[in-house]
Design an enzyme around this catalytic site. Structure first.
Site, PDB file in Angstrom:
ATOM      1  N   GLY A   1       5.478  -2.110   1.643  1.00 24.42           N
ATOM      2  CA  GLY A   1       5.648  -3.296   1.090  1.00 24.42           C
ATOM      3  C   GLY A   1       6.505  -3.318  -0.274  1.00 24.42           C
ATOM      4  N   ALA A   2       6.149  -4.166  -1.278  1.00 17.84           N
ATOM      5  CA  ALA A   2       7.058  -4.286  -2.330  1.00 17.84           C
ATOM      6  C   ALA A   2       6.793  -2.964  -3.289  1.00 17.84           C
ATOM      7  CB  ALA A   2       6.313  -5.244  -3.468  1.00 17.84           C
TER       8      ALA A   2
ATOM      9  N   SER B   1       0.916  -1.332  -0.149  1.00 21.29           N
ATOM     10  CA  SER B   1      -0.075  -0.184  -0.013  1.00 21.29           C
ATOM     11  C   SER B   1       0.803   1.203  -0.120  1.00 21.29           C
ATOM     12  CB  SER B   1      -0.792   0.057   1.122  1.00 21.29           C
ATOM     13  OG  SER B   1      -0.348   0.257   2.330  1.00 21.29           O
TER      14      SER B   1
ATOM     15  N   THR C   1      -1.504   0.340  -6.399  1.00 23.43           N
ATOM     16  CA  THR C   1      -1.425  -0.360  -4.979  1.00 23.43           C
ATOM     17  C   THR C   1      -2.987   0.436  -4.635  1.00 23.43           C
ATOM     18  OG1 THR C   1      -0.403  -0.650  -2.884  1.00 23.43           O
ATOM     19  CG2 THR C   1      -0.120   1.677  -3.926  1.00 23.43           C
ATOM     20  N   TYR C   2      -3.163   0.323  -3.050  1.00 20.72           N
ATOM     21  CA  TYR C   2      -4.237   0.799  -2.567  1.00 20.72           C
ATOM     22  C   TYR C   2      -3.752   1.704  -1.633  1.00 20.72           C
ATOM     23  CZ  TYR C   2      -3.281  -2.511   1.092  1.00 20.72           C
ATOM     24  OH  TYR C   2      -2.468  -3.243   2.124  1.00 20.72           O
TER      25      TYR C   2
END
Length: 127
Positions: A73-74, A25, A57-58
């Site tokens: 994250g990624a 996110s 992403t969100y």
């Protein structure tokens, strides 16, 4: 016919944090989200102006007034702290809705403070 149109844009925000160990996110200051009508968990497209990366992403709502733009994250692998990014959402609209649609654009300064709000129409240029 349904078309996918830009709905909101946070223009030239600076990445303030990057957290590889979070579960994905982007965290965005809640004041900024409200200004452009982006909701928590809404899908966003992100463009990194520094390296050309484009990804999705969100959203997670961050602390109000913090100026926080944190990739988690990624996605954190695609940015560096200080990079300039554009964050966009899209909406699926029919032909009648398109006639009355004006995306909300927040133009940011170096501290992630909104310096201008634009309700974008055709041929608007944002530098």
């Amino acid at each position: 016919m349904i078309r996918t149109m830009m709905n909101a844009k946070i223009h030239r925000a600076r990445v303030t944090e990057s957290n590889l160990n979070y579960v994905g996110s982007i965290t965005i200051d809640s004041d900024i989200l409200e200004a452009v009508d982006i909701l928590p968990n809404e899908k966003v497209a992100i463009v990194n102006n520094n390296n050309g990366a484009r990804f999705e992403t969100y959203v997670i709502a961050g602390e109000r007034g913090s100026g926080k733009i944190c990739l988690n994250g990624a996605a954190s692998r695609l940015v560096e702290v200080g990079d300039v990014v554009i964050i966009m959402t899209y909406a699926q609209l029919n032909e009648e809705e398109i006639k009355h649609h004006a995306p909300k654009v927040a133009v940011m300064n170096e501290d992630n403070v909104i310096i201008e709000m634009i309700h974008e129409k055709e041929n608007t240029i944002v530098l």
